[in-house]
Design an enzyme around this catalytic site. Structure first.
Site, mmCIF file in Angstrom:
data_model
loop_
_atom_site.group_PDB
_atom_site.id
_atom_site.type_symbol
_atom_site.label_atom_id
_atom_site.label_comp_id
_atom_site.label_asym_id
_atom_site.label_seq_id
_atom_site.Cartn_x
_atom_site.Cartn_y
_atom_site.Cartn_z
ATOM 1 C CE1 TYR A 115 -3.307 2.736 0.285
ATOM 2 C CE2 TYR A 115 -2.425 3.359 2.295
ATOM 3 C CZ TYR A 115 -3.365 3.303 1.682
ATOM 4 O OH TYR A 115 -4.201 4.576 1.277
ATOM 5 C CG ASP A 161 6.277 4.390 1.204
ATOM 6 O OD1 ASP A 161 6.031 4.152 1.764
ATOM 7 O OD2 ASP A 161 4.343 4.312 0.162
ATOM 8 C CE LYS A 190 1.018 5.555 7.990
ATOM 9 N NZ LYS A 190 -0.179 5.132 7.550
HETATM 10 C C1 LIG Z 1 3.927 2.741 3.053
HETATM 11 C C2 LIG Z 1 2.736 3.639 2.772
HETATM 12 N N1 LIG Z 1 3.418 4.400 2.037
HETATM 13 C C3 LIG Z 1 1.969 5.598 1.777
HETATM 14 C C4 LIG Z 1 0.900 5.444 2.687
HETATM 15 C C5 LIG Z 1 0.304 6.862 2.639
HETATM 16 O O1 LIG Z 1 0.258 7.549 3.389
HETATM 17 P P1 LIG Z 1 -1.252 9.005 3.568
HETATM 18 O O2 LIG Z 1 -2.465 7.686 4.377
HETATM 19 O O3 LIG Z 1 0.120 9.536 5.029
HETATM 20 O O4 LIG Z 1 -1.252 9.476 2.430
HETATM 21 C C6 LIG Z 1 0.839 4.766 3.520
HETATM 22 C C7 LIG Z 1 -0.434 5.145 4.576
HETATM 23 O O5 LIG Z 1 -0.554 4.289 5.565
HETATM 24 C C8 LIG Z 1 1.384 3.974 4.208
HETATM 25 O O6 LIG Z 1 1.401 2.777 5.167
#
Ligand SMILES: Cc1ncc(COP(=O)(O)O)c(C=O)c1O
Length: 481
Positions: free
Chosen positions: A165, A267, A295
């Protein structure tokens, strides 16, 4: 560590699950009525569909340190920590003080501030990189990093791993937890939309690969030779529980990206500044070309960031000198004039980017709270939580195993080890559900889904871990009585 593969008594799981859900409803009546009201104004009664779960989500009122309180006044030790946002814990006193000053002196200027420079410098030091830009969420960070990679290479397709994700923009909202019948063969998985409303033309640009299978990835790269701009990977797949990379997998990704002239993007939205001071980059010793953060870098204030090698990030200033302008380096034969609209640089924009509130929050969080000396204790607490959970699993015969990478972990209720999404599909959701409600009813709050994991913060205590273990032990004892 053993994986038992033993069976639990299904009738007992169902009985405890039903009893605990009834008790949850009984303890959280105010949340139930707020949920009924919310449904009148918001689809699913929540602001983000991730917040919705059956029978209804807890509505919260207060949080501090490792504790969070719901609308009925029930207090929990928070092991969810806002899906991993809060390695600093709730409302850290240093952050609360700095933000009070910030709120009283303007929270948005759309002019740059010095804190933004200092935060960029801190991130560069931690991740050993040249340039950084800020955004407001993880979604924006991955979206922007992908655009930079496309602009830099002059190519349009990206590779994403099945089960990963990366936020809710169209390019990556595919093959997150695809249904078995739609997945396609493991060596060349289908790209499966995870939402209605995603155009077919977007789906065609995202190629899916299985995580932890470098040979299969190699085949996929060969099939798409000269087409792939970026390989986007979460170094530990933290959106299907906890799935670490096999030894050498990330190194192999690095080598394959180099060989094919592809931008490797980590990521690090969940891993960055959480697994280690320098995130997965430091933890695994592999450096991507670009990385994405969000985060935990904001200590609870919305923020995102992405950055990486100077020559790649410089595409935001000019594309001159990038592979997109050099048919040789790119190897795809695309001419400069084929860049849509003849653009000569990559756009990266945003009204709230680098706002003073999030810059101050990031700076205090990284410079004063998540400092180098915070990590040994976080790791020690998490390792103990895993070891003691595992001992309970072993003794009870519950199918599953406990696992953590740094301060993030969970119990995977699966008969065997999970190395990629296809193994994860066998997860025992009923057993997970019974444990979630059992623990919540006794003041231990976990993320409301089997695909997430606990996150420890610098404000958790050894007594918090003891309490988790005590309650999990009681759950196991009741289950196997
Ligand atoms: C690995 C990862 N990338 C991107 C995101 C997206 O982040 P946001 O919810 O701040 O848009 C998340 C959200 O859970 C994530 O776990």
């Amino acid at each position: 560590m053993t994986v038992t593969g033993r069976q639990v008594n299904r009738a007992r799981v169902a009985e405890i699950g039903a009893r605990e859900e009834a008790s949850y409803r009984d303890r959280t009546r105010k949340s139930a009525s707020l949920f009924a009201r919310a449904r009148e104004s918001m689809p699913l009664g929540v602001a983000s569909s991730f917040q919705a779960y059956d029978p209804y989500p807890l509505f919260m009122t207060d949080a501090r340190g490792s504790r969070i309180t719901d609308a009925d006044g029930n207090e929990y030790i928070d092991f969810d920590m806002a899906f991993g946002v809060l390695a600093a814990g709730h409302s850290h006193p240093l952050l609360a003080e700095a933000l009070q000053h910030r709120v009283a002196n303007g929270t948005c200027y759309t002019f740059p501030v010095e804190d933004g420079i200092a935060l960029a410098e801190e991130i560069r030091a931690r991740f050993g990189v040249g340039l950084v830009r800020f955004s407001n969420s993880g979604t924006e960070a991955t979206m922007d990093a992908i655009r930079v990679a496309r602009g830099y290479t002059g190519r349009e397709k990206i590779i994403k791993f099945e089960g990963g994700y990366h936020g809710h923009h169209d390019d990556v909202l595919v093959s997150i937890q695809p249904p078995r019948e739609a997945m396609g063969p493991v060596e060349s998985p289908a790209t499966v939309a995870a939402s209605a409303g995603i155009p077919r033309s977007r789906i065609a640009e995202t190629v899916i690969a299985p995580f932890n299978e470098p040979e299969m990835l190699e085949g996929i790269l060969q099939a798409h030779a000269g087409e792939i701009a970026a390989i986007l990977v979460e170094p530990v797949q933290f959106n299907i529980g906890v799935v670490p990379p096999k030894d050498g997998f990330l190194q192999r990704l690095r080598a394959l990206a180099d060989e094919h002239g592809i931008v490797l993007i980590f990521d690090e939205v969940k891993t960055g500044v959480v697994l280690a001071w320098g995130g997965a980059y430091e933890h695994y010793g592999v450096q991507p070309d670009l990385f994405c953060l969000a985060k935990s870098i904001g200590g609870g204030i919305p923020i995102g960031a992405f950055g990486g090698k100077r020559e790649v990030m410089a595409a935001i200033e000019t594309l001159e000198g990038t592979p997109a302008f050099s048919a040789d380096a790119r190897g795809s034969g695309i001419e400069r004039s084929t860049i849509p609209g003849g653009a000569t640089r990559v756009a990266h924009l945003g009204t709230f980017n680098g706002n003073p509130l999030s810059m101050t929050a990031g700076l205090v969080t990284l410079k004063q709270i998540l400092t180098k000396d915070a990590y040994p204790r976080l790791h020690a607490m998490a390792d103990r939580l895993t070891a003691e959970s595992q001992a309970i699993l072993d003794e009870s015969g519950m199918p599953g195993y406990a696992i953590n990478v740094g301060p993030k972990g969970c119990v995977m209720f699966t008969p065997g080890r999970v190395t990629n999404y296809r193994d994860f599909i066998g997860l025992d959701a009923e057993l997970w559900g019974a444990s979630f409600f059992y623990l919540a009813n006794r003041g231990i709050l976990l993320p409301p889904g089997p695909d997430d994991q606990w996150t420890l913060s610098v404000q958790h205590s050894d007594a918090d871990i003891d309490r988790y273990i005590e309650v999990f032990g009681e759950f196991a004892a009741e289950l196997t009585a």
